[in-house]
Write a protein that holds these residues in place. Structure first.
Motif, PDB file in Angstrom:
ATOM      1  N   MET A 173       0.821  -1.195   0.000  1.00 29.89           N
ATOM      2  CA  MET A 173       0.000   0.000   0.000  1.00 29.89           C
ATOM      3  C   MET A 173       0.868   1.264   0.000  1.00 29.89           C
ATOM      4  SD  MET A 173      -3.002   0.981   2.581  1.00 29.89           S
ATOM      5  CE  MET A 173      -4.180   2.146   2.070  1.00 29.89           C
ATOM      6  N   TYR A 174       1.969   1.223   0.728  1.00 30.26           N
ATOM      7  CA  TYR A 174       2.836   2.390   0.813  1.00 30.26           C
ATOM      8  C   TYR A 174       3.689   2.502  -0.445  1.00 30.26           C
ATOM      9  CZ  TYR A 174       7.047   4.972   2.082  1.00 30.26           C
ATOM     10  OH  TYR A 174       8.098   5.840   2.092  1.00 30.26           O
ATOM     11  N   ASP A 175       3.565   3.621  -1.098  1.00 32.75           N
ATOM     12  CA  ASP A 175       4.367   3.906  -2.288  1.00 32.75           C
ATOM     13  C   ASP A 175       4.432   5.420  -2.400  1.00 32.75           C
ATOM     14  OD1 ASP A 175       5.475   4.284  -4.804  1.00 32.75           O
ATOM     15  OD2 ASP A 175       4.223   2.771  -5.762  1.00 32.75           O
ATOM     16  N   MET A 176       5.630   5.964  -2.350  1.00 32.25           N
ATOM     17  CA  MET A 176       5.785   7.420  -2.400  1.00 32.25           C
ATOM     18  C   MET A 176       5.127   8.027  -3.639  1.00 32.25           C
ATOM     19  SD  MET A 176       7.110   8.538   0.381  1.00 32.25           S
ATOM     20  CE  MET A 176       7.792  10.152   0.111  1.00 32.25           C
ATOM     21  N   LYS A 177       4.983   7.238  -4.696  1.00 34.94           N
ATOM     22  CA  LYS A 177       4.313   7.753  -5.894  1.00 34.94           C
ATOM     23  C   LYS A 177       2.861   8.125  -5.619  1.00 34.94           C
ATOM     24  CE  LYS A 177       6.687   4.471  -8.460  1.00 34.94           C
ATOM     25  NZ  LYS A 177       6.528   3.295  -9.247  1.00 34.94           N
ATOM     26  N   ASN A 178       2.274   7.510  -4.594  1.00 37.00           N
ATOM     27  CA  ASN A 178       0.887   7.838  -4.245  1.00 37.00           C
ATOM     28  C   ASN A 178       0.715   9.313  -3.892  1.00 37.00           C
ATOM     29  OD1 ASN A 178       0.004   5.215  -4.629  1.00 37.00           O
ATOM     30  ND2 ASN A 178       0.228   4.664  -2.475  1.00 37.00           N
ATOM     31  N   LEU A 179       1.779   9.931  -3.404  1.00 35.28           N
ATOM     32  CA  LEU A 179       1.681  11.343  -3.034  1.00 35.28           C
ATOM     33  C   LEU A 179       1.387  12.228  -4.245  1.00 35.28           C
ATOM     34  CD1 LEU A 179       4.445  11.686  -0.311  1.00 35.28           C
ATOM     35  CD2 LEU A 179       1.988  11.281  -0.023  1.00 35.28           C
ATOM     36  N   CYS A 186       3.457   6.567  10.295  1.00 39.15           N
ATOM     37  CA  CYS A 186       3.125   6.970   8.925  1.00 39.15           C
ATOM     38  C   CYS A 186       4.402   6.942   8.078  1.00 39.15           C
ATOM     39  CB  CYS A 186       2.526   8.374   8.903  1.00 39.15           C
ATOM     40  SG  CYS A 186       2.238   8.979   7.226  1.00 39.15           S
ATOM     41  N   PRO A 187       4.534   5.966   7.169  1.00 38.41           N
ATOM     42  CA  PRO A 187       5.772   5.885   6.390  1.00 38.41           C
ATOM     43  C   PRO A 187       6.000   7.096   5.492  1.00 38.41           C
ATOM     44  CG  PRO A 187       4.145   4.329   5.552  1.00 38.41           C
ATOM     45  CD  PRO A 187       3.580   4.919   6.814  1.00 38.41           C
ATOM     46  N   TYR A 188       4.921   7.715   5.011  1.00 36.67           N
ATOM     47  CA  TYR A 188       5.077   8.908   4.182  1.00 36.67           C
ATOM     48  C   TYR A 188       5.695  10.038   5.009  1.00 36.67           C
ATOM     49  CZ  TYR A 188       1.934   6.527   0.955  1.00 36.67           C
ATOM     50  OH  TYR A 188       1.368   5.626   0.101  1.00 36.67           O
ATOM     51  N   CYS A 189       5.141  10.252   6.195  1.00 37.99           N
ATOM     52  CA  CYS A 189       5.648  11.330   7.058  1.00 37.99           C
ATOM     53  C   CYS A 189       7.072  11.046   7.522  1.00 37.99           C
ATOM     54  CB  CYS A 189       4.725  11.529   8.255  1.00 37.99           C
ATOM     55  SG  CYS A 189       3.102  12.169   7.795  1.00 37.99           S
ATOM     56  N   ILE A 190       7.356   9.774   7.824  1.00 41.06           N
ATOM     57  CA  ILE A 190       8.720   9.428   8.234  1.00 41.06           C
ATOM     58  C   ILE A 190       9.700   9.785   7.118  1.00 41.06           C
ATOM     59  CG2 ILE A 190      10.294   7.525   8.787  1.00 41.06           C
ATOM     60  CD1 ILE A 190       7.836   6.201  10.242  1.00 41.06           C
ATOM     61  N   ALA A 191       9.378   9.402   5.896  1.00 39.70           N
ATOM     62  CA  ALA A 191      10.269   9.688   4.768  1.00 39.70           C
ATOM     63  C   ALA A 191      10.397  11.194   4.529  1.00 39.70           C
ATOM     64  CB  ALA A 191       9.764   8.998   3.506  1.00 39.70           C
ATOM     65  N   LEU A 192       9.270  11.887   4.481  1.00 38.82           N
ATOM     66  CA  LEU A 192       9.297  13.327   4.183  1.00 38.82           C
ATOM     67  C   LEU A 192       9.995  14.125   5.272  1.00 38.82           C
ATOM     68  CD1 LEU A 192       5.695  13.702   2.743  1.00 38.82           C
ATOM     69  CD2 LEU A 192       7.838  13.783   1.465  1.00 38.82           C
ATOM     70  N   HIS A 193       9.710  13.812   6.534  1.00 39.35           N
ATOM     71  CA  HIS A 193      10.287  14.603   7.619  1.00 39.35           C
ATOM     72  C   HIS A 193      11.729  14.209   7.928  1.00 39.35           C
ATOM     73  CE1 HIS A 193       6.823  17.056   8.250  1.00 39.35           C
ATOM     74  NE2 HIS A 193       6.062  15.975   8.213  1.00 39.35           N
TER      75      HIS A 193
END
Length: 101
Positions: free
Chosen positions: A1-7, A55-62
């Protein structure tokens, strides 16, 4: 489900609810703007919260933003452990409910 492309799909929210998303982005930018807390401190806080909420998105971004603001490996490690301590502390203090009479 987690894929940075989703952003990339955030634009669907921007298009579907433009006023609400405009307000969100303004709030987000204001929250992370340099102020009483420097940018690095805000990013380390955000990273700790991201780890606590997992949140893997937030972990990566922050993580990236914290590094851009000058975070060292030691600072990132301490932020992670503070986050872990808060989660563990929540479990320990909530365990007291098991013994309520």
């Amino acid at each position: 489900m987690y894929d940075m492309k989703n952003l990339g799909q955030l634009k669907a929210l921007d298009e579907g609810a433009p006023e609400a998303m405009k307000a969100f982005w303004a709030f987000n930018n204001a929250a992370f703007a340099e102020g009483a807390l420097p940018k690095l401190t805000k990013e380390l806080i955000a990273l700790g919260v991201a780890m606590a909420t997992q949140c893997p998105y937030c972990i990566a971004l922050h993580t990236s933003a914290a590094r851009d603001a000058g975070a060292t490996d030691a600072q990132l490690a301490e932020a992670a452990l503070v986050s872990a301590a808060i989660r563990a502390g929540g479990a320990v203090t909530h365990a007291t409910h098991m013994f309520a009479k």
